[in-house]
Design a protein around this motif. Structure first.
Motif, PDB file in Angstrom:
ATOM      1  N   TYR A 316      33.901  30.549  29.171  1.00 31.11           N
ATOM      2  CA  TYR A 316      32.222  30.477  31.517  1.00 31.11           C
ATOM      3  C   TYR A 316      33.037  29.952  32.331  1.00 31.11           C
ATOM      4  CZ  TYR A 316      30.896  34.013  27.586  1.00 31.11           C
ATOM      5  OH  TYR A 316      30.609  34.379  26.268  1.00 31.11           O
ATOM      6  N   TYR A 317      33.085  28.879  32.099  1.00 32.08           N
ATOM      7  CA  TYR A 317      33.259  28.264  33.546  1.00 32.08           C
ATOM      8  C   TYR A 317      34.427  28.175  34.143  1.00 32.08           C
ATOM      9  CZ  TYR A 317      34.798  24.458  36.239  1.00 32.08           C
ATOM     10  OH  TYR A 317      35.681  23.289  37.686  1.00 32.08           O
ATOM     11  N   PHE A 318      35.727  29.622  33.787  1.00 29.33           N
ATOM     12  CA  PHE A 318      37.057  29.472  34.511  1.00 29.33           C
ATOM     13  C   PHE A 318      36.255  30.732  35.201  1.00 29.33           C
ATOM     14  CE2 PHE A 318      40.443  27.263  31.207  1.00 29.33           C
ATOM     15  CZ  PHE A 318      39.660  26.469  32.449  1.00 29.33           C
ATOM     16  N   ILE A 319      36.196  31.555  34.693  1.00 30.04           N
ATOM     17  CA  ILE A 319      35.177  33.418  35.174  1.00 30.04           C
ATOM     18  C   ILE A 319      34.650  32.337  36.586  1.00 30.04           C
ATOM     19  CG2 ILE A 319      33.432  35.125  34.797  1.00 30.04           C
ATOM     20  CD1 ILE A 319      34.241  35.033  32.151  1.00 30.04           C
ATOM     21  N   THR A 320      33.298  31.525  36.446  1.00 31.47           N
ATOM     22  CA  THR A 320      32.538  31.326  37.740  1.00 31.47           C
ATOM     23  C   THR A 320      33.598  30.718  37.853  1.00 31.47           C
ATOM     24  OG1 THR A 320      30.699  30.739  35.958  1.00 31.47           O
ATOM     25  CG2 THR A 320      30.419  29.411  37.795  1.00 31.47           C
ATOM     26  N   VAL A 321      34.589  29.762  38.141  1.00 27.41           N
ATOM     27  CA  VAL A 321      35.449  29.200  39.722  1.00 27.41           C
ATOM     28  C   VAL A 321      36.358  30.318  40.137  1.00 27.41           C
ATOM     29  CG1 VAL A 321      37.512  28.131  39.763  1.00 27.41           C
ATOM     30  CG2 VAL A 321      35.341  26.962  38.543  1.00 27.41           C
ATOM     31  N   ARG A 322      36.576  31.048  39.057  1.00 25.65           N
ATOM     32  CA  ARG A 322      37.691  32.149  39.649  1.00 25.65           C
ATOM     33  C   ARG A 322      36.259  33.163  40.804  1.00 25.65           C
ATOM     34  NH1 ARG A 322      39.538  33.248  34.503  1.00 25.65           N
ATOM     35  NH2 ARG A 322      40.967  32.309  34.265  1.00 25.65           N
ATOM     36  N   VAL A 323      35.152  33.611  40.524  1.00 23.22           N
ATOM     37  CA  VAL A 323      34.593  34.201  41.148  1.00 23.22           C
ATOM     38  C   VAL A 323      34.359  33.761  42.317  1.00 23.22           C
ATOM     39  CG1 VAL A 323      31.960  35.859  41.778  1.00 23.22           C
ATOM     40  CG2 VAL A 323      33.164  35.314  39.499  1.00 23.22           C
ATOM     41  N   VAL A 324      33.934  32.238  42.373  1.00 18.44           N
ATOM     42  CA  VAL A 324      33.251  31.400  43.330  1.00 18.44           C
ATOM     43  C   VAL A 324      34.741  31.300  44.526  1.00 18.44           C
ATOM     44  CG1 VAL A 324      32.355  29.826  44.496  1.00 18.44           C
ATOM     45  CG2 VAL A 324      31.298  30.157  42.287  1.00 18.44           C
ATOM     46  N   PHE A 325      35.815  30.820  43.820  1.00 20.02           N
ATOM     47  CA  PHE A 325      36.780  30.087  44.602  1.00 20.02           C
ATOM     48  C   PHE A 325      37.201  31.863  45.566  1.00 20.02           C
ATOM     49  CE2 PHE A 325      41.878  30.351  44.784  1.00 20.02           C
ATOM     50  CZ  PHE A 325      41.919  29.165  45.736  1.00 20.02           C
ATOM     51  N   THR A 326      37.005  33.173  44.637  1.00 18.93           N
ATOM     52  CA  THR A 326      37.422  34.263  45.403  1.00 18.93           C
ATOM     53  C   THR A 326      36.339  34.717  46.474  1.00 18.93           C
ATOM     54  OG1 THR A 326      38.475  35.294  43.589  1.00 18.93           O
ATOM     55  CG2 THR A 326      37.484  36.856  45.248  1.00 18.93           C
ATOM     56  N   ILE A 327      35.815  34.204  45.937  1.00 20.57           N
ATOM     57  CA  ILE A 327      34.417  34.582  47.513  1.00 20.57           C
ATOM     58  C   ILE A 327      34.111  33.523  48.350  1.00 20.57           C
ATOM     59  CG2 ILE A 327      32.223  34.578  48.135  1.00 20.57           C
ATOM     60  CD1 ILE A 327      31.296  35.239  45.291  1.00 20.57           C
ATOM     61  N   GLY A 328      35.384  32.434  47.762  1.00 21.97           N
ATOM     62  CA  GLY A 328      35.434  31.356  49.367  1.00 21.97           C
ATOM     63  C   GLY A 328      36.813  31.462  50.080  1.00 21.97           C
ATOM     64  N   VAL A 371      39.182  43.536  53.799  1.00 25.92           N
ATOM     65  CA  VAL A 371      39.309  42.173  52.984  1.00 25.92           C
ATOM     66  C   VAL A 371      38.096  42.006  51.819  1.00 25.92           C
ATOM     67  CG1 VAL A 371      38.664  39.391  53.612  1.00 25.92           C
ATOM     68  CG2 VAL A 371      40.843  40.780  55.133  1.00 25.92           C
ATOM     69  N   VAL A 372      37.216  42.634  52.928  1.00 27.70           N
ATOM     70  CA  VAL A 372      35.224  42.851  51.714  1.00 27.70           C
ATOM     71  C   VAL A 372      36.003  43.732  50.467  1.00 27.70           C
ATOM     72  CG1 VAL A 372      33.587  43.348  51.775  1.00 27.70           C
ATOM     73  CG2 VAL A 372      34.307  42.325  53.447  1.00 27.70           C
ATOM     74  N   LEU A 373      36.534  44.956  50.471  1.00 29.10           N
ATOM     75  CA  LEU A 373      37.485  46.022  49.649  1.00 29.10           C
ATOM     76  C   LEU A 373      38.058  44.545  48.806  1.00 29.10           C
ATOM     77  CD1 LEU A 373      37.024  48.268  48.370  1.00 29.10           C
ATOM     78  CD2 LEU A 373      39.612  49.012  49.555  1.00 29.10           C
ATOM     79  N   PHE A 374      39.090  43.671  48.965  1.00 28.85           N
ATOM     80  CA  PHE A 374      39.630  43.346  47.800  1.00 28.85           C
ATOM     81  C   PHE A 374      38.895  42.282  47.085  1.00 28.85           C
ATOM     82  CE2 PHE A 374      43.519  45.849  49.836  1.00 28.85           C
ATOM     83  CZ  PHE A 374      44.267  46.105  49.264  1.00 28.85           C
ATOM     84  N   ALA A 375      38.578  41.504  48.265  1.00 27.00           N
ATOM     85  CA  ALA A 375      38.092  40.385  47.325  1.00 27.00           C
ATOM     86  C   ALA A 375      36.950  40.742  46.507  1.00 27.00           C
ATOM     87  CB  ALA A 375      36.600  39.866  48.811  1.00 27.00           C
ATOM     88  N   GLY A 376      35.926  42.092  47.094  1.00 23.60           N
ATOM     89  CA  GLY A 376      34.877  42.347  45.837  1.00 23.60           C
ATOM     90  C   GLY A 376      36.084  42.931  44.468  1.00 23.60           C
TER      91      GLY A 376
END
Length: 634
Positions: A316-328, A371-376
């Motif tokens: 679950y932590y890795f999921i969180t990190v991936r999401v935040v990293f992708t948003i960043g 960019v927003v589409l690919f990030a989503g």
């Protein structure tokens, strides 16, 4: 008798107590298979509800620790729920062991909920051995999965048939590796036929046979031996409190290290530019925020890697990190893209390519959407959604949208066509089917025009692409094409005098294009002589053109008066009194001048001689000597 378990007892404390449990009496909870099965069925429902509550709380706290923005909590919770679903997709097996993914997650959930008897059902053992050694084996396996598992939980198959892997039969699947020091063992799941649940996946006996040796190696190198036992024994949401505290402390540490790294890179650059007296990087701060987030997340991920989180928490932590990293990364890409496109647009405008600048602006808007589409999509992938299905849905949805939004797409490509062909540019004055205005903006859907009435006119790009547009800003000179009507009683020689002197004025004027200038007698059918003027005023400024036109017309009025005639108007003259007629004296002077030209064979018809045109070209003072402009320039 069964040994009681406190909520604060760590998995390693439980492991040390397991040898005592192996000698339990026949009356204990391990005495018979029937009692074990009954106990499992009674505790299964409660354990799952307990696990759900703990998991929700765990995810909330993970997001608080790892995600700088509260706005991502809902997305992470949704992603975690999606991850857990494969373990409960098939109702034929109450434990969800019909897929490899369901077996691994079901085992981890049961262990995290403290349901060791249920967890033992995920191991390939005989009923007697499961009753005797199942709980101890499950505890050791859980400890090894938490501390030594190498692999990705996201890649584990959710297909009941599993995934064919090289070197393994169809009924076996490798889900990862247990690595402790130099020793390794594959985590193999095997598909067996259960009389009550059908075909299910279990941790293979080969894997279970290797966990004792690996567990001893894992025990010898525990970091927990250096942590106060109170923090080790006390658990919160299935994980020791000291790990939660370490994760929380790692947040400001990671943020501070990220800031230091950024400053170490940018500070020397600032000093060097200041030493060279170059302008400072004014736009640097626009990308420093997202860059700080990306680097901070990476540093936090490295720091948390030393904590050896339990496997489920780690997932679950890795999921969180991936999401935040992708948003960043998406945020950083948008900032960098905006900066690059702004530089390209300003350079294009500086070179005079205003249309290219507008096209760059339109391209910037399209790239932002991409960019927003690919990030989503990347965020959805990190949350565990099936992107193949999502992309297929996007394709079908794209066709539906294409049919339903034909006008919008038409306007989009119309705008691209306008900017690509540079028919109009931002700042151009144009005539749009009778409406004159200045182009203020060309967006994805429409073009906004500021009319001469100061109203804002919005024209869809699709309509504009098929419209006849007259670009007034592109003309290199103004057409001066009036028609002059003289009085009907004007004599031929007076007419010749007016024609010749009118041409002379055009030839002499410095703002009139001499090569194309002409004044001709065009018609007599209206009852008066009509003179047609065709010439170009060499200017691109509309205000200057009106001033030049006014000057020439005033000079022609003086010329007509000197010829002793006058202008006619489309009206009927009714003479009520004595008609003075034309000025006889001036008429005789004009006729005498023309007669003199004729006698000297210098009559300027059909035009002046070329050498005379060259001699008189640009000799007329403009502005006039008495103009106030001369005084201002002096």
């Amino acid at each position: 008798m069964c040994i009681a378990r406190s909520a604060g007892e760590s998995c390693f404390e439980r492991a040390r107590l397991q040898p005592l449990r192996s000698s339990a009496s026949p009356g204990s909870c391990f005495s018979t298979n029937s009692k074990r099965t009954s106990h499992c069925q009674k505790t299964l429902k409660g354990s799952r509800m307990n696990f759900c509550r703990r998991t929700v709380s765990l995810l909330i706290l993970c997001v608080i620790v790892s995600v700088p923005s509260w706005g991502q909590i809902t997305e992470i919770l949704q992603g975690s729920n999606e991850t857990k679903k494969p373990a409960q997709t098939n109702p034929t097996d109450p434990l969800g062991r019909d897929t490899p993914n369901g077996t691994l997650f079901g085992f981890l959930q049961a262990m995290q909920g403290g349901n060791y008897l249920t967890a033992a059902q995920y191991l390939q053992m005989s009923p007697a051995k499961r009753a005797r050694d199942g709980e101890q084996a499950a505890t050791k396996l859980k400890a090894l999965l938490d501390g030594a598992f190498v692999g990705s939980l996201r890649s584990i198959s959710t297909n009941p048939e599993g995934t064919l892997q090289p070197g393994l039969p169809p009924d076996r699947e490798k889900v990862g590796t247990l690595s402790v020091d130099d020793s390794e063992a594959d985590v193999i799941l095997v598909r067996v036929n259960d009389p009550s649940a059908g075909k299910i996946w279990l941790f293979s006996a080969d894997t279970l046979s290797k966990i004792d040796a690996l567990y001893e190696l894992l025990q010898a190198g525990q970091v927990e031996t250096h942590v106060p036992r109170a923090l080790v024994r006390t658990e919160f949401l299935g994980m020791s409190v000291w790990r939660w505290l370490a994760m929380i402390v790692a947040v400001p540490v990671a943020a501070g290290l990220a800031w230091v790294l950024i400053e170490l890179v940018i500070f020397p650059i600032m000093l060097w530019r200041g030493f060279r007296k170059q302008p400072q990087l004014a736009h640097w701060r626009r990308i420093s925020g997202p860059l700080w987030l990306v680097i901070g997340v990476m540093i936090h991920r490295v720091l948390v890697g030393y904590l050896t989180l339990p496997l489920l928490h780690r997932h679950y932590y890795f999921i969180t990190v991936r999401v935040v990293f992708t948003i960043g990364v998406g945020w950083l890409a948008l900032r960098v893209l905006a900066r690059i496109m702004e530089q390209l647009r300003l350079r294009a405008i500086a070179r005079g390519s205003t249309g290219t600048g507008s096209l760059v602006l339109l391209g910037q808007r399209i790239l932002k959407v991409v960019v927003v589409l690919f990030a989503g999509l990347a965020v959805l992938g990190a949350l565990g959604f099936n992107l193949t299905t999502a992309l297929a849905g996007l394709g079908i949805g794209g066709l539906a949208i294409g049919f339903g939004a034909q006008k919008t797409i038409e306007n989009l490509f119309g705008g691209i066509s306008l900017l690509g062909d540079e028919v109009i540019r931002v700042g151009d004055a144009c005539n749009f089917s009778g409406r004159v205005g200045t182009v203020e903006d060309i967006s994805l859907r429409s073009t906004r025009i500021r009319t001469v009435e100061r109203t804002e006119l919005s024209i869809p790009n699709g309509t504009l692409a098929t419209m006849n547009v007259e670009n007034l800003s592109r003309r290199d000179k103004f057409l001066f094409n009036p028609t002059l009507g003289l009085r009907p009683e004007t004599t031929p020689d007076q007419l010749r005098f007016v024609l010749s002197q009118a041409r002379r004025i055009l030839y002499q004027h410095p703002k009139i294009e001499t090569a194309s200038a002409r004044v001709r007698l065009a018609a007599l059918d209206q009852g008066w002589p009509a003179l047609e003027v065709f010439s170009y005023v060499v200017t691109r400024d509309g205000a200057e053109f009106t001033a030049i036109r006014e000057d020439i017309l005033l000079q022609w009025m003086t010329l007509v008066e000197e010829a002793g005639t006058g202008f006619t108007f489309p009206s009927q003259n009714v003479y009520l009194g004595r008609n003075r007629g034309i000025d006889q004296e001036k008429a005789e002077q004009a006729e005498a001048t023309v007669r003199e030209w004729r006698e000297q064979r210098q009559l300027p018809f059909p035009d002046f001689a070329p050498e005379e045109i060259s001699e008189i070209r640009d000799t007329l003072p403009y502005p006039a000597p008495e103009s106030a402009l001369h005084r201002n320039s002096g």
